[in-house]
Design an enzyme around this catalytic site. Sequence first.
Site, PDB file in Angstrom:
ATOM      1  N   ASP A 162     -30.157 -29.320   7.469  1.00 31.02           N
ATOM      2  CA  ASP A 162     -29.390 -30.546   7.239  1.00 31.02           C
ATOM      3  C   ASP A 162     -27.962 -30.406   7.738  1.00 31.02           C
ATOM      4  O   ASP A 162     -27.332 -31.387   8.147  1.00 31.02           O
ATOM      5  CB  ASP A 162     -29.404 -30.877   5.743  1.00 31.02           C
ATOM      6  CG  ASP A 162     -29.021 -32.308   5.452  1.00 31.02           C
ATOM      7  OD1 ASP A 162     -28.862 -33.083   6.409  1.00 31.02           O
ATOM      8  OD2 ASP A 162     -28.876 -32.658   4.272  1.00 31.02           O
ATOM      9  N   CYS A 179     -26.112 -37.342   7.856  1.00 28.33           N
ATOM     10  CA  CYS A 179     -27.363 -37.943   8.320  1.00 28.33           C
ATOM     11  C   CYS A 179     -27.138 -38.657   9.651  1.00 28.33           C
ATOM     12  O   CYS A 179     -26.245 -39.500   9.750  1.00 28.33           O
ATOM     13  CB  CYS A 179     -27.887 -38.933   7.280  1.00 28.33           C
ATOM     14  SG  CYS A 179     -29.367 -39.823   7.799  1.00 28.33           S
TER      15      CYS A 179
END
Length: 299
Positions: free
Chosen positions: A16, A240
Site C-alpha cells: 500500500d 490510494c
Amino acid sequence: MKCPKHVRINEVGPRDGLQNESAWVETEDKITWINMLSQTGLPYIEVTSFVHPKWIPALRDGLKVAKGITRSENTVYAALVPNRIGLERAIEGGINQACVFLSASETHNQKNVNKPIDQTVQQLKQVIAEAKEANLATRAYLSTVFGCPYEQNVPIEQIVRLSEILLEMGVDELSLGDTIGAANPVQVITVLETLLPRFSASQIALHFHDTRGTSLANIIPALDMGITSFDTSSGGLGGCPYAPGSAGNAATEDVIYMLEQMGIDTGTDLNKLLTAAAWIEKKIGKSLPSRNLQAFKTK
C-alpha cells in the site's frame, strides 16, 4: 478506557505504501527493505500486489519480490490478489495470505476495479474459495468505509451488508478502510457500535489514513471497543491511486510508539522499525511523514 494487553500491527508499506509512488524502487531494494521489516518482529507484512502491472506499475516485480525475500517463521507474508491469475502468482511466490479488495461505494469500486460492486463480489467469492483450497489464509479490504472521494458519505447499511457478505465468504479478517483519511473518533465509534453486535472484534482490523492528521486519534476509541488489529505503513508511506488527495497510511512507528507508551505490547522493535523507515526514505528520495522518523533522524 479499556486497553488491550497486546495489539497486532499489520505492516502494509511494501504494498500500500509503494503502489502510489512515482519513483521506481529497485527489486533488490524492495527485498532488502522487507527483510529489514521482517527482523523487527512484525507479525504481518503485505509484501506486494498481483494486480496487473498496467494498473500498479510500481509493483510489477511482485513475483520476484515474493520469491526473493528472506522469511521469518513468525511473520505472515501477504499480497493483494484481485483474481484467479493473481492468486496463481501469489501461490507461486509462496505467499501465506491472499488479500482481496472491495469498495463500499459504487463509484470508487468502478474506478478501482472497473466493475460494479455485485460483480466484484462474485469474483472475490471464487478467489477466496480457491485460496482456501490452496491452504492460504484470506483477508478482505473494504475501502471507503468512512468516506468516499466521489460519493462522500457511505450509508452504514451498505457497510453492514458488504461486511456480512465478505465474512460469510469465510475471510479470516476484514480490514475496514478510511481510504481518504476523513474519519473522526466519533464516526469510528458509530461504525463499530453498528458492526460489533453482529461480528466479533477479532474478525475486524482498521486501516486508517492520515490525510487530515487524525489516524492516531481514531485508533484510541477502537482500542477501547476491543479492536486489536491495525494496518500501518513504514514511514507513513501510502495513498490510494483512485482516491485523489489521499495521503499516507498511519505510520507504523507513530502507532507503535503511542501503543507502547500506553503499556500495550506490539512485539516489535521500534528502533529497528525506524532504521527500516529511514532506509526506504532515502531510496524513495523524499521526506516521509512519520513523526517518530523525523525525531529519529535528528538524534
